[in-house]
Design a protein around this motif. Structure first.
Motif, PDB file in Angstrom:
ATOM      1  N   TYR A   1     -10.708   3.804   6.405  1.00 11.68           N
ATOM      2  CA  TYR A   1      -9.378   3.705   7.541  1.00 11.68           C
ATOM      3  C   TYR A   1     -10.690   3.950   9.223  1.00 11.68           C
ATOM      4  O   TYR A   1     -10.825   3.084   9.817  1.00 11.68           O
ATOM      5  CB  TYR A   1      -8.773   4.378   7.907  1.00 11.68           C
ATOM      6  N   ASP A   2     -11.852   4.992   8.544  1.00 14.89           N
ATOM      7  CA  ASP A   2     -12.688   4.878   9.933  1.00 14.89           C
ATOM      8  C   ASP A   2     -13.425   4.231  10.208  1.00 14.89           C
ATOM      9  O   ASP A   2     -13.599   3.513  10.822  1.00 14.89           O
ATOM     10  CB  ASP A   2     -13.297   6.412   9.915  1.00 14.89           C
ATOM     11  N   ARG A   3     -14.292   3.733   8.908  1.00 17.53           N
ATOM     12  CA  ARG A   3     -14.611   2.728   8.923  1.00 17.53           C
ATOM     13  C   ARG A   3     -14.727   1.174   9.586  1.00 17.53           C
ATOM     14  O   ARG A   3     -14.986   0.398  10.087  1.00 17.53           O
ATOM     15  CB  ARG A   3     -15.639   2.171   7.914  1.00 17.53           C
ATOM     16  N   TYR A   4     -13.055   0.625   9.150  1.00 17.09           N
ATOM     17  CA  TYR A   4     -12.684  -0.232   9.706  1.00 17.09           C
ATOM     18  C   TYR A   4     -12.393  -0.399  11.388  1.00 17.09           C
ATOM     19  O   TYR A   4     -12.574  -1.625  11.761  1.00 17.09           O
ATOM     20  CB  TYR A   4     -11.265  -0.445   8.598  1.00 17.09           C
ATOM     21  N   VAL A   5     -11.676   1.383  12.050  1.00 19.88           N
ATOM     22  CA  VAL A   5     -11.973   0.439  13.299  1.00 19.88           C
ATOM     23  C   VAL A   5     -13.311   0.725  13.308  1.00 19.88           C
ATOM     24  O   VAL A   5     -13.140  -0.027  14.861  1.00 19.88           O
ATOM     25  CB  VAL A   5     -11.276   2.426  13.612  1.00 19.88           C
ATOM     26  N   ALA A   6     -14.108   1.404  12.913  1.00 19.52           N
ATOM     27  CA  ALA A   6     -16.046   1.121  13.604  1.00 19.52           C
ATOM     28  C   ALA A   6     -16.147  -0.169  13.722  1.00 19.52           C
ATOM     29  O   ALA A   6     -16.564  -0.495  14.899  1.00 19.52           O
ATOM     30  CB  ALA A   6     -16.401   2.105  13.073  1.00 19.52           C
ATOM     31  N   ILE A   7     -15.731  -0.986  13.285  1.00 18.58           N
ATOM     32  CA  ILE A   7     -16.522  -2.625  12.354  1.00 18.58           C
ATOM     33  C   ILE A   7     -15.249  -3.423  13.130  1.00 18.58           C
ATOM     34  O   ILE A   7     -15.666  -4.433  13.856  1.00 18.58           O
ATOM     35  CB  ILE A   7     -17.224  -2.743  11.367  1.00 18.58           C
ATOM     36  N   CYS A   8     -14.597  -3.359  12.929  1.00 17.11           N
ATOM     37  CA  CYS A   8     -13.561  -4.318  12.922  1.00 17.11           C
ATOM     38  C   CYS A   8     -12.598  -4.194  15.056  1.00 17.11           C
ATOM     39  O   CYS A   8     -12.449  -4.795  15.317  1.00 17.11           O
ATOM     40  CB  CYS A   8     -11.577  -4.531  12.333  1.00 17.11           C
ATOM     41  N   LYS A   9     -12.947  -2.545  15.331  1.00 18.10           N
ATOM     42  CA  LYS A   9     -12.250  -2.582  16.687  1.00 18.10           C
ATOM     43  C   LYS A   9     -13.336  -2.133  16.895  1.00 18.10           C
ATOM     44  O   LYS A   9     -13.108  -0.636  17.450  1.00 18.10           O
ATOM     45  CB  LYS A   9     -10.929  -1.563  16.316  1.00 18.10           C
ATOM     46  N   PRO A  10     -14.689  -1.836  17.403  1.00 16.54           N
ATOM     47  CA  PRO A  10     -15.578  -1.302  18.091  1.00 16.54           C
ATOM     48  C   PRO A  10     -15.418  -0.731  18.916  1.00 16.54           C
ATOM     49  O   PRO A  10     -15.646  -0.188  19.582  1.00 16.54           O
ATOM     50  CB  PRO A  10     -16.775  -2.019  18.005  1.00 16.54           C
ATOM     51  N   LEU A  11     -14.285  -1.761  19.910  1.00 14.08           N
ATOM     52  CA  LEU A  11     -14.676  -1.249  21.251  1.00 14.08           C
ATOM     53  C   LEU A  11     -13.944  -0.212  21.495  1.00 14.08           C
ATOM     54  O   LEU A  11     -13.595   0.313  22.832  1.00 14.08           O
ATOM     55  CB  LEU A  11     -14.290  -2.030  21.915  1.00 14.08           C
TER      56      LEU A  11
ATOM     57  N   TYR B   1     -12.485   2.415  19.175  1.00 13.24           N
ATOM     58  CA  TYR B   1     -13.478   2.537  18.360  1.00 13.24           C
ATOM     59  C   TYR B   1     -12.690   4.604  18.896  1.00 13.24           C
ATOM     60  O   TYR B   1     -11.845   5.320  17.987  1.00 13.24           O
ATOM     61  CB  TYR B   1     -14.649   2.736  17.877  1.00 13.24           C
ATOM     62  N   HIS B   2     -13.528   4.882  20.438  1.00 14.06           N
ATOM     63  CA  HIS B   2     -13.451   6.385  20.474  1.00 14.06           C
ATOM     64  C   HIS B   2     -11.954   6.660  20.589  1.00 14.06           C
ATOM     65  O   HIS B   2     -11.899   7.882  21.275  1.00 14.06           O
ATOM     66  CB  HIS B   2     -14.219   6.167  21.115  1.00 14.06           C
ATOM     67  N   SER B   3     -11.301   5.742  21.388  1.00 11.50           N
ATOM     68  CA  SER B   3      -9.988   5.793  21.671  1.00 11.50           C
ATOM     69  C   SER B   3      -8.651   6.379  20.915  1.00 11.50           C
ATOM     70  O   SER B   3      -7.672   6.475  20.929  1.00 11.50           O
ATOM     71  CB  SER B   3      -9.857   4.534  22.831  1.00 11.50           C
ATOM     72  N   ILE B   4      -9.334   5.150  19.724  1.00 14.43           N
ATOM     73  CA  ILE B   4      -8.413   5.516  18.280  1.00 14.43           C
ATOM     74  C   ILE B   4      -9.027   6.567  17.615  1.00 14.43           C
ATOM     75  O   ILE B   4      -7.591   7.592  16.466  1.00 14.43           O
ATOM     76  CB  ILE B   4      -8.348   4.051  17.456  1.00 14.43           C
ATOM     77  N   MET B   5     -10.273   6.929  17.320  1.00 13.74           N
ATOM     78  CA  MET B   5     -10.499   7.740  16.534  1.00 13.74           C
ATOM     79  C   MET B   5     -10.900   8.738  17.546  1.00 13.74           C
ATOM     80  O   MET B   5     -11.882   9.375  17.229  1.00 13.74           O
ATOM     81  CB  MET B   5     -11.297   7.551  15.959  1.00 13.74           C
ATOM     82  N   ASN B   6     -10.321   9.630  18.319  1.00 10.39           N
ATOM     83  CA  ASN B   6     -10.784  10.676  18.974  1.00 10.39           C
ATOM     84  C   ASN B   6     -10.526  12.617  18.453  1.00 10.39           C
ATOM     85  O   ASN B   6     -10.295  11.813  16.949  1.00 10.39           O
ATOM     86  CB  ASN B   6      -9.741  10.914  20.687  1.00 10.39           C
ATOM     87  N   ILE B   7     -10.960  13.395  18.674  1.00 16.39           N
ATOM     88  CA  ILE B   7     -11.670  14.005  18.325  1.00 16.39           C
ATOM     89  C   ILE B   7     -10.333  14.404  17.701  1.00 16.39           C
ATOM     90  O   ILE B   7     -10.328  15.304  16.009  1.00 16.39           O
ATOM     91  CB  ILE B   7     -12.213  14.659  18.841  1.00 16.39           C
ATOM     92  N   ARG B   8      -9.134  14.866  18.449  1.00 10.18           N
ATOM     93  CA  ARG B   8      -7.902  15.020  17.974  1.00 10.18           C
ATOM     94  C   ARG B   8      -7.325  14.564  17.005  1.00 10.18           C
ATOM     95  O   ARG B   8      -6.907  15.358  16.139  1.00 10.18           O
ATOM     96  CB  ARG B   8      -7.047  15.522  19.548  1.00 10.18           C
TER      97      ARG B   8
END
Length: 252
Positions: free
Chosen positions: A62-72, A74-81
């Motif tokens: 899922y992390d790789r999916y967000v990083a490649i398919c939704k790169p802009l 990524y940091h808002s979706i996969m935040n540290i929390r």
């Protein structure tokens, strides 16, 4: 991504610790005996490792999916929390599954003591029971369906990742750099787990013993050794340091 890799490595250490100490003891003292409590403990740790590995690999997909398919985003979706929440849920989900499996197993009275594997496994002990094991079978199928659903999520993630990566050479290079190690880990782990699961339930106890023994320990031995190398060499800092060390040794 790095926190998930650390989580994967820690889980690999747990898996290795469930197998290596006992097999080294057996080899050193020519012993092939384990106590009932020790057997249940080994099953619990192996369960915890397998379930944790499956769930963590799903989260990494899922992390790789967000990083490649939704790169802009990524940091808002996969935040540290959210990352720490996913890691915590990975451990809690694995703990819940293996606890349920162990409770169902511990309630069974046994009519035998011989296990036809190099280590204690759930189904090997279930087959020693002399009472109805339907509840264990049902729970086993529920767990299988749960992790089959995780495999489907991984497959869907990578279908979308590959589609997005085909749009440009830059995206394809990013896919090869960040996703190929994950795919190698996935293929290795799920292939050995699938073989061991199917053979344990439906295979013969007298045929292909060598292959069966190799595949039954492969997912406990290979991933903890190979994963740090696969992912470590993918990190430029580690790769450059190793290259500098090799060049320094080769130079006169």
């Amino acid at each position: 991504m790095y926190l998930f890799l650390c989580n994967l490595c820690i889980n690999g250490i747990i898996g290795a610790s469930s197998f290596y100490p006992k097999i080294l003891y057996d080899i050193s003292f020519d012993s092939h005996v384990i106590t009932y409590v020790g057997c249940l403990t080994q099953i619990f740790v192996i369960f915890f490792y397998i379930y944790g590995e499956c769930t963590n690999l799903t989260v990494m997909a899922y992390d790789r999916y967000v990083a490649i398919c939704k790169p802009l985003h990524y940091h808002s979706i996969m935040n540290i929390r959210k990352v720490w929440t996913l890691i915590l849920l990975t451990w809690l989900f694995s703990l819940m599954e293996c606890s349920i499996g162990l409770v169902l197993l511990a309630r069974l009275p046994l009519c035998g003591v011989d296990i036809d594997k190099l280590y204690c496994s759930n189904w090997a002990v279930v087959k020693l029971s002399c009472v109805d094991t339907s509840l264990n079978n049902i729970s086993g199928y529920i767990f299988m369906f749960s992790h089959f659903s995780q495999a489907m999520l991984i497959l869907i993630s990578y279908i979308n990742i590959i589609k997005a990566s085909l749009n440009s050479q830059a995206e394809w290079r990013k896919f090869m750099q960040t996703c190929l190690p994950h795919l190698i880990t996935l293929a290795n782990f799920f292939t050995s787990i699938f073989f061991d699961l199917i053979y344990a339930r439906y295979g013969s106890n007298t045929s292909m013993l060598a292959l069966r023994n190799i595949m039954s320990v492969e997912f406990l031995v290979v991933p903890p050794l190979v994963n740090p190398i696969i992912y470590g060499m993918n990190l430029s800092q580690i790769r450059n340091s190793v290259g500098q060390m090799l060049n320094h040794k080769l130079l006169p």
